[in-house]
Design an enzyme around this catalytic site. Structure first.
Site, PDB file in Angstrom:
ATOM      1  N   ARG A   1      19.820  -8.744  29.756  1.00 12.23           N
ATOM      2  CA  ARG A   1      18.533  -9.449  29.809  1.00 12.23           C
ATOM      3  C   ARG A   1      18.693 -10.795  30.509  1.00 12.23           C
ATOM      4  O   ARG A   1      17.845 -11.195  31.309  1.00 12.23           O
ATOM      5  CB  ARG A   1      17.977  -9.635  28.391  1.00 12.23           C
ATOM      6  CG  ARG A   1      17.487  -8.354  27.744  1.00 12.23           C
ATOM      7  CD  ARG A   1      17.164  -8.563  26.276  1.00 12.23           C
ATOM      8  NE  ARG A   1      16.035  -9.476  26.094  1.00 12.23           N
ATOM      9  CZ  ARG A   1      15.638  -9.922  24.895  1.00 12.23           C
ATOM     10  NH1 ARG A   1      16.305  -9.562  23.803  1.00 12.23           N
ATOM     11  NH2 ARG A   1      14.603 -10.727  24.804  1.00 12.23           N
TER      12      ARG A   1
ATOM     13  N   CYS B   1      16.483 -17.960  23.196  1.00  6.78           N
ATOM     14  CA  CYS B   1      16.710 -16.513  23.107  1.00  6.78           C
ATOM     15  C   CYS B   1      15.428 -15.826  23.550  1.00  6.78           C
ATOM     16  O   CYS B   1      14.779 -16.267  24.489  1.00  6.78           O
ATOM     17  CB  CYS B   1      17.117 -16.113  21.694  1.00  6.78           C
ATOM     18  SG  CYS B   1      15.913 -16.574  20.420  1.00  6.78           S
TER      19      CYS B   1
END
Length: 265
Positions: A145, A205
């Site tokens: 990611r 995050c």
């Protein structure tokens, strides 16, 4: 015995389009009164995985000024595996208070240095590009990611990461049993990643939860973590917005950001 359930979805800014955003101080105090969690208490956070959402609760408590907050390393699974006492039933039996609340029992107040907004992150990126600061960003998402190799689990988000960010996937600071790795391993990890633990670090995050895991991990190996903060909106917010251009109008842009931050204080 004495445990209470802290719902990170409920104890958040429910008016925000982004998940898990910090609630207002007034809302946080209201929830703490409902739970009878006081600022002076020793607060121990744990979760059902080992060390996951408990880190977010730890950071929230810390950000709002709780005086003594800790995380149970390994959480409920480790507690249970060691055969320690369990309270059965739908609702925990609360321990009796030795004293009633006093005037400042719920005097929680947000420490603004603990949290970063998207405006502040944009400004820090600009200053880093201009060589005016050395703010570090640590991204706790997976490597795939972070590198933009896969789509984000939330629809409508760009791929990639915040400029200058370093990837420390939260699993890298945990053992297989979801306990924190040793201080020696964490120190070596920081060194390998080129992270200066004595300089400011903003953790992020996907939605502000797992960012708190490397935060708490690295806080274990520094004398003072006051230079650490969490970008509350994380990639859910950053990835939903375009990068600012910082062109000839950047001075006006930054002036507006500063004014916006002043209004929030």
């Amino acid at each position: 015995q004495g445990s209470q359930f802290f719902d990170i979805d409920k104890i958040s800014d429910l008016s925000s389009e982004f998940p898990h955003m910090l609630p207002s101080t007034e809302e946080f105090i209201s929830h703490m009164k409902s739970l009878d969690v006081r600022k002076q208490d020793t607060i121990i956070c744990y979760d059902s995985k080992g060390l996951f959402s408990a880190a977010r609760v730890w950071w929230m408590m810390k950000a709002f000024g709780a005086e003594d907050v800790k995380v149970l390393n390994g959480g409920f699974p480790k507690w249970k595996s060691e055969g320690l006492q369990l309270d059965l039933g739908e609702k925990s039996t609360y321990l009796s208070r030795l004293s009633p609340p006093v005037q400042h029992s719920y005097d929680f107040k947000l420490n603004a240095s603990q949290v970063k907004t998207i405006q502040q992150v944009h400004q820090l990126v600009k200053e880093r590009k201009d060589g005016k600061s050395f703010m570090q960003f640590v991204d706790a998402r997976s490597n795939a990611r972070f590198n933009g190799e896969v789509d984000e689990p939330r629809a409508g988000l760009r791929r990639g990461h915040i400029p200058f960010a370093v990837n420390v996937a939260f699993q890298e600071v945990l053992n297989e049993d979801w306990t924190l790795k040793t201080r020696e391993h964490l120190s070596q990890l920081a060194q390998e990643k080129g992270i200066d633990l004595k300089s400011p670090i903003t953790f992020s995050c996907g939605s502000g939860v797992t960012a708190c895991i490397p935060y708490i991990a690295f806080s274990e190996i520094v004398e003072e973590d006051s230079l650490f903060s969490v970008y509350d909106g994380s990639w859910s917010e950053y990835g939903a917005n375009e990068e600012p251009s910082f062109d000839q109008e950047s001075n006006n842009y930054l002036s507006q950001l500063n004014q916006s931050e002043s209004n929030l204080q």
